[in-house]
Design a protein around this motif. Structure first.
Motif, PDB file in Angstrom:
ATOM      1  N   ARG A  90       6.634   0.686   4.372  1.00  0.00           N
ATOM      2  CA  ARG A  90       6.624  -0.693   4.849  1.00  0.00           C
ATOM      3  C   ARG A  90       5.321  -1.350   4.414  1.00  0.00           C
ATOM      4  NH1 ARG A  90       7.391  -1.421  11.064  1.00  0.00           N
ATOM      5  NH2 ARG A  90       9.536  -0.907  10.457  1.00  0.00           N
ATOM      6  N   LEU A  92       2.468  -3.629   5.049  1.00  0.00           N
ATOM      7  CA  LEU A  92       1.842  -4.217   6.235  1.00  0.00           C
ATOM      8  C   LEU A  92       0.976  -5.422   5.886  1.00  0.00           C
ATOM      9  CD1 LEU A  92       0.728  -1.040   8.210  1.00  0.00           C
ATOM     10  CD2 LEU A  92       2.829  -2.365   8.464  1.00  0.00           C
ATOM     11  N   THR A 102      -2.028  -2.594   2.092  1.00  0.00           N
ATOM     12  CA  THR A 102      -1.888  -1.659   3.199  1.00  0.00           C
ATOM     13  C   THR A 102      -0.408  -1.365   3.434  1.00  0.00           C
ATOM     14  OG1 THR A 102      -3.864  -2.577   4.246  1.00  0.00           O
ATOM     15  CG2 THR A 102      -2.456  -1.190   5.614  1.00  0.00           C
ATOM     16  N   ARG A 104       2.605   1.462   5.307  1.00  0.00           N
ATOM     17  CA  ARG A 104       2.837   2.435   6.373  1.00  0.00           C
ATOM     18  C   ARG A 104       4.004   3.323   5.980  1.00  0.00           C
ATOM     19  NH1 ARG A 104       3.233   0.292  12.260  1.00  0.00           N
ATOM     20  NH2 ARG A 104       0.957   0.381  11.957  1.00  0.00           N
ATOM     21  N   LEU A 106       7.104   5.591   6.715  1.00  0.00           N
ATOM     22  CA  LEU A 106       8.133   5.690   7.743  1.00  0.00           C
ATOM     23  C   LEU A 106       8.960   6.937   7.500  1.00  0.00           C
ATOM     24  CD1 LEU A 106       9.396   1.978   7.728  1.00  0.00           C
ATOM     25  CD2 LEU A 106       7.651   2.990   9.211  1.00  0.00           C
ATOM     26  N   VAL A 139      -2.788   3.695   3.103  1.00  0.00           N
ATOM     27  CA  VAL A 139      -1.517   4.118   3.679  1.00  0.00           C
ATOM     28  C   VAL A 139      -1.734   4.662   5.072  1.00  0.00           C
ATOM     29  CG1 VAL A 139       0.494   5.617   3.426  1.00  0.00           C
ATOM     30  CG2 VAL A 139      -0.631   4.683   1.399  1.00  0.00           C
ATOM     31  N   GLU A 140      -0.988   4.115   6.031  1.00  0.00           N
ATOM     32  CA  GLU A 140      -1.027   4.617   7.396  1.00  0.00           C
ATOM     33  C   GLU A 140       0.141   5.559   7.612  1.00  0.00           C
ATOM     34  OE1 GLU A 140      -0.922   1.352  10.051  1.00  0.00           O
ATOM     35  OE2 GLU A 140      -2.910   0.594   9.516  1.00  0.00           O
ATOM     36  N   ALA A 142       3.034   7.566  10.069  1.00  0.00           N
ATOM     37  CA  ALA A 142       4.108   7.010  10.883  1.00  0.00           C
ATOM     38  C   ALA A 142       3.628   6.520  12.237  1.00  0.00           C
ATOM     39  CB  ALA A 142       5.208   8.054  11.070  1.00  0.00           C
ATOM     40  N   GLU A 143       2.533   7.093  12.746  1.00  0.00           N
ATOM     41  CA  GLU A 143       2.018   6.710  14.058  1.00  0.00           C
ATOM     42  C   GLU A 143       0.905   5.685  13.951  1.00  0.00           C
ATOM     43  OE1 GLU A 143       0.833  10.265  15.982  1.00  0.00           O
ATOM     44  OE2 GLU A 143       2.858  11.056  16.176  1.00  0.00           O
ATOM     45  N   GLY A 144       0.713   5.130  12.745  1.00  0.00           N
ATOM     46  CA  GLY A 144      -0.299   4.097  12.560  1.00  0.00           C
ATOM     47  C   GLY A 144      -1.681   4.644  12.284  1.00  0.00           C
ATOM     48  N   LYS A 145      -1.803   5.954  12.090  1.00  0.00           N
ATOM     49  CA  LYS A 145      -3.109   6.562  11.823  1.00  0.00           C
ATOM     50  C   LYS A 145      -3.393   6.502  10.330  1.00  0.00           C
ATOM     51  CE  LYS A 145      -5.783  10.808  12.433  1.00  0.00           C
ATOM     52  NZ  LYS A 145      -5.763  12.198  12.919  1.00  0.00           N
ATOM     53  N   GLU A 146      -4.546   5.955   9.982  1.00  0.00           N
ATOM     54  CA  GLU A 146      -4.869   5.810   8.561  1.00  0.00           C
ATOM     55  C   GLU A 146      -5.251   7.157   7.976  1.00  0.00           C
ATOM     56  OE1 GLU A 146      -8.012   3.491   5.678  1.00  0.00           O
ATOM     57  OE2 GLU A 146      -7.596   2.701   7.677  1.00  0.00           O
TER      58      GLU A 146
END
Length: 284
Positions: A90, A92, A102, A104, A106, A139-140, A142-146
């Motif tokens: 995705r 962002l 940026t 993410r 999934l 890239v983050e 799946a839990e938003g952690k970079e």
């Protein structure tokens, strides 16, 4: 060694030539914009679909698509491959000033033989071609952690901009990929398996809906070739041992086993043409 004055004159000459063809490209873009809408759109689409022209348009700030649109187009090209491993990307954010994209991740690529190259090869290749002016990709998870960032090389000729691609620091750098085109897959129909030799390795291509997938020609259960197997929907059955695998999900076993087919990274080019990553094909 040439004198400094000679180098200065050479640099000045190159600069003047660059300005000249840049002005010529700007004139062409203006002419296209003055065409009737439908006709102009056809010409503009052909220009941005040509790798050389697109790179030159980017270099001179004349590309009709902004950075976000070009990154989105790049991700669309690799989504079938990412989806085959249960994952997706995705978009962002796009910082056009700093050239930072940026993303993410999934879904999950756990258990996929080429999960480490899903980012290293497919995403990098697509973005380098569609948006060589990107400076860094973050890239983050799946839990938003970079994830940690490491530099990777860019091979784009027109804009030699260093790009950073985020990935887990424990993962080794991917080998420099050479992407080989495979033609004639427009005739590949659902339920049929096509066997193609690439760099001395046998690769099986199959189609599910509009998506094309590639796997090394070998069953992980019995080591027999799979090109004579039966493909029903997304389920491929080995002709020798009957083991079943889901070609949409990275060739994962459907028999409750931990085994999976050996997936080959590919990028869709359109018109029945795909490109596969040669190091991944040649490995093993």
């Amino acid at each position: 060694m040439s004198e400094p004055a000679v180098w200065e004159r050479a640099e000045e000459a190159v600069g003047l030539v660059t300005e000249l063809y840049g002005a010529g490209l700007a004139t062409i873009v203006d002419i296209v914009r003055q065409m009737p809408a439908a006709q102009g759109q056809v010409v503009a689409d052909r220009m941005i679909d040509d790798d050389l022209l697109a790179s030159l348009l980017i270099l001179h700030g004349l590309h009709p698509l902004d950075l976000r649109e070009r990154v989105e187009r790049a991700l669309e090209r690799v989504r079938p491959y990412l989806g085959s491993h249960g994952g997706d990307m995705r978009l962002l954010d796009v910082d056009e000033v700093e050239g930072v994209v940026t993303l993410r991740m999934l879904g999950s690529c756990d258990g996929c033989p080429s999960s480490s190259v899903t980012l290293e090869l497919a995403v990098r290749q697509a973005i380098e071609e569609s948006a060589p002016d990107v400076v860094r990709i973050e890239v983050e998870g799946a839990e938003g952690k970079e994830l940690a960032s490491q530099p990777v090389a860019v091979t784009a000729d027109a804009v030699a901009t260093p790009v950073q691609l985020s990935r887990k620091p424990s993962a080794p750098p991917a080998d420099e990929a050479k992407w080989e085109p495979v033609y004639g897959l427009h005739g590949l129909v659902a339920g049929r398996l096509d066997l193609v030799e690439i760099e001395g390795s046998q690769v099986v291509f199959c189609r599910v809906g509009k998506e094309i997938f590639a796997y090394r020609d070998g069953c992980p259960e019995c080591a027999a070739p799979i090109h004579g197997g039966r493909l029903s929907g997304e389920v491929l059955a080995c002709p020798s041992c009957g083991a079943s695998f889901d070609v949409r999900l990275g060739g994962r076993s459907l028999d409750g086993r931990a085994s999976h087919l050996d997936a080959i990274p590919l990028v869709h080019e359109g018109g029945g043409t795909v490109r596969v990553a040669v190091p991944a094909v040649a490995a093993g």
